[in-house]
Enzyme design. Structure first.
Site, PDB file in Angstrom:
ATOM      1  N   GLU A 205       0.789  -1.232   0.000  1.00 24.20           N
ATOM      2  CA  GLU A 205       0.000   0.000   0.000  1.00 24.20           C
ATOM      3  C   GLU A 205       0.824   1.287   0.000  1.00 24.20           C
ATOM      4  OE1 GLU A 205      -3.542   0.040   2.569  1.00 24.20           O
ATOM      5  OE2 GLU A 205      -2.970  -1.981   3.216  1.00 24.20           O
ATOM      6  N   SER A 206       2.140   1.201   0.068  1.00 20.85           N
ATOM      7  CA  SER A 206       2.955   2.420   0.169  1.00 20.85           C
ATOM      8  C   SER A 206       2.975   3.227  -1.121  1.00 20.85           C
ATOM      9  CB  SER A 206       4.386   2.069   0.582  1.00 20.85           C
ATOM     10  OG  SER A 206       4.420   1.635   1.922  1.00 20.85           O
TER      11      SER A 206
END
Length: 403
Positions: free
Chosen positions: A122-123
């Site tokens: 998700e970064s």
């Protein structure tokens, strides 16, 4: 035979059919069993909800790899520290895959594992334009990298090349990681968590503004490589506190419907692969449970689109105290378990009665209300003229034609 006996026979026959709608429990509820002797699993499994052995978060039914659990995932942390190279273009993919291989074989020791495997990265996002807010740092670092190699280039050329290099690298990282997982555990289905997104966060009093805008559709099509390589799709339709406070019930229906329909559209890139949306029972960032009607409606919406099931996610953060575990147990007993039982029963009934057991029912003329049919505990009547079937290995409106 009296009516009660007939009803019992019908129920037993339907329940004997393997459920086409599967709900996975991805909550570390073993914490409640071990610390407070509050056993949630017995209630879940008695209602056919799939739970990992030992109530573990990762196990024989479902596994989820977070960023620090799979290979050498490159990202930039909240302190601007570049981890594992920071950006994809300079990170070591071969080293990542080597470490990821060990991670997969250790976390999923059974080579015949046939559950759901989820990768939660998700970064950053593979689509350049969607790396906004905190993710803008990846665009900046990518531009700086190109600039350092070609200081004489004009800014528009630098940005175009940076975008091209970023998206090319993202594709390589995501596809090769998926392929590795599929090669090591080929009987499982594999997906990336929260893909696709719809970015439909506007608040208007009509369905269309809550649908995916054209820009999103175009960009999701541009990463068709992801849908083609995935063997499942796992979008997030987590209900947020802001949805409850700002949206009407109709708007919440539209918001979820748009996200699910985008997943359905993209699943067609890969032979209609299964879709398992992520849902929640605690509002993120709070200790509040999801309102009962919202939970029921969400599950009904998923099933009414003919999808294969759902993944119910929860954090250990909400299982630290005895009172929190009691809240979870009560919600499972009084809301989750009976709702899943009703939805599975009605999904199977409609499949058997209308689709010959070869697919799931869809109500195309009732996109925002058909979920009600599957939440009715009183054996609703399914009208064939209102239904088309989402078929498995068959064709025709009611799955009557072999492929």
């Amino acid at each position: 035979m009296n009516p009660i006996s007939i009803f019992s026979v019908v129920i037993s026959v339907i329940c004997a059919v393997q459920a086409e709608f599967k709900v996975y429990w991805e909550v570390p509820s073993f914490l409640c069993s071990k610390r407070f002797n509050i056993n949630v699993t017995q209630v879940l499994t008695s209602h056919k909800i799939l739970v990992n052995q030992g109530e573990s978060f990762n196990g024989d039914k479902i596994v989820m790899f977070y960023e620090n659990q799979l290979g050498k995932y490159p990202y930039i942390d909240s302190n601007k520290v570049e981890i594992n190279g920071g950006i994809l273009q300079v990170a070591d993919l071969l080293k990542h895959l080597k470490v990821a291989k060990d991670n997969i074989t250790n976390l999923v020791p059974n080579p015949n594992f046939n559950g759901v495997g989820v990768i939660d990265w998700e970064s950053w996002l593979p689509t350049w334009d969607f790396n906004w807010d905190k993710m803008k740092v990846y665009r900046k670092k990518s531009i700086d990298l190109v600039k350092s190699k070609h200081p004489e280039w004009p800014s528009h050329r630098v940005e175009n090349v940076a975008k091209e290099e970023w998206e090319k690298s993202a594709k390589e990282w995501m596809v090769k990681t998926l392929k590795l997982a599929q090669e090591l555990r080929p009987n499982a289905v594999w997906c990336y968590y929260s893909f696709p997104d719809c970015y439909n966060y506007s608040r208007k009093d009509e369905p269309s503004p809550l649908a995916c805008i054209r820009k999103v559709l175009v960009e999701n099509d541009r990463i068709s490589w992801l849908w083609k390589q995935s063997t499942a799709i796992c979008p997030s339709i987590h209900i947020q506190e802001s949805h409850i406070t700002k949206y009407s019930m109709s708007q919440r229906v539209w918001w979820i419907d748009a996200r699910l329909r985008e997943a359905v559209r993209l699943s067609m890139y890969h032979r209609n692969i299964p879709i398992y949306p992520y849902i929640n029972y605690i509002l993120p960032g709070t200790n509040q449970i999801v309102p009962v009607m919202d939970f029921k409606r969400t599950l009904g919406q998923i099933a009414s689109l003919g999808l294969e099931g759902a993944i119910l996610w929860g954090s250990s953060y909400h299982l630290f105290s005895e009172s929190q575990c009691k809240i979870t147990f009560d919600y499972v007993k009084n809301v989750i378990a009976p709702t899943v039982a009703t939805v599975v029963l009605n999904t199977n009934r409609c499949s058997q009665l209308i689709c010959k057991g070869r697919g799931n029912c869809i109500w195309p003329a009732e996109p925002f209300s058909s979920w009600k049919y599957l939440l009715d505990p009183k054996m609703p009547v399914f009208k064939p003229m209102k239904i088309i079937c989402k078929c498995k290995h068959y064709l025709g409106r009611y799955c009557e034609i072999p492929k």
